[in-house]
Design a protein around this motif. Structure first.
Motif, short mmCIF file in Angstrom:
data_model
loop_
_atom_site.label_atom_id
_atom_site.label_comp_id
_atom_site.label_asym_id
_atom_site.label_seq_id
_atom_site.Cartn_x
_atom_site.Cartn_y
_atom_site.Cartn_z
N ALA A 56 -4.17 7.62 -3.63
CA ALA A 56 -5.13 7.20 -4.66
C ALA A 56 -4.46 7.18 -6.04
CB ALA A 56 -6.34 8.14 -4.66
N PHE A 57 -3.69 8.21 -6.35
CA PHE A 57 -2.99 8.25 -7.64
C PHE A 57 -1.97 7.13 -7.75
CE2 PHE A 57 -4.41 12.75 -7.94
CZ PHE A 57 -4.97 12.69 -9.20
N LYS A 58 -1.22 6.89 -6.66
CA LYS A 58 -0.23 5.82 -6.67
C LYS A 58 -0.88 4.46 -6.82
CE LYS A 58 3.46 8.00 -3.98
NZ LYS A 58 4.22 7.94 -2.70
N LYS A 107 0.84 -1.19 0.00
CA LYS A 107 0.00 0.00 0.00
C LYS A 107 0.88 1.24 0.00
CE LYS A 107 -3.54 0.20 2.68
NZ LYS A 107 -4.40 0.19 3.87
N PRO A 108 0.53 2.23 -0.81
CA PRO A 108 1.28 3.49 -0.78
C PRO A 108 1.23 4.10 0.62
CG PRO A 108 -0.14 3.41 -2.71
CD PRO A 108 -0.50 2.25 -1.83
N LYS A 109 2.29 4.79 0.99
CA LYS A 109 2.41 5.26 2.37
C LYS A 109 2.48 6.78 2.48
CE LYS A 109 4.69 1.04 3.66
NZ LYS A 109 5.62 0.33 2.85
N SER A 110 1.89 7.49 1.55
CA SER A 110 1.87 8.94 1.63
C SER A 110 0.92 9.37 2.74
CB SER A 110 1.41 9.54 0.30
OG SER A 110 1.32 10.93 0.41
N LYS A 111 1.17 10.54 3.29
CA LYS A 111 0.30 11.08 4.34
C LYS A 111 -0.98 11.69 3.75
CE LYS A 111 4.02 11.86 7.55
NZ LYS A 111 4.82 12.79 8.31
#
Length: 88
Positions: free
Chosen positions: A55-57, A45-49
């Motif tokens: 969602a884009f990743k 899972k992408p780990k952006s804050k």
């Protein structure tokens, strides 16, 4: 191209990206992200804050889910080579 040659070219392409100081266009950056993750078998899972970035990743990863790790490496290399070719 042998697996060893592919791995060497892939690492060189990753180095070129990491050494590049200017920002990449958002669409190119998402493609690089997705192909890198697939090439390195790091499909988590992408780990952006920020939820929108995740969602884009996630969408970028879904678009390449049916290709192999080696195909992801070849595509990453091609994307990097084309990006730098047309910037000069």
């Amino acid at each position: 191209m042998s697996n060893e040659e592919l791995e060497i070219e892939f690492r060189e392409a990753v180095s070129r990206v990491n050494e590049h100081k200017e920002p990449f266009p958002a669409d190119t950056l998402l493609k690089l992200y997705a192909y890198y993750k697939k090439a390195t078998n790091d499909i988590g899972k992408p780990k952006s804050k920020k939820a929108i970035i995740n969602a884009f990743k996630t969408n970028a990863l879904f678009q390449i889910e049916n290709i192999s790790s080696d195909e992801a490496k070849r595509t990453y290399i091609e994307l990097v080579n084309n990006y730098f070719l047309y910037r000069e």
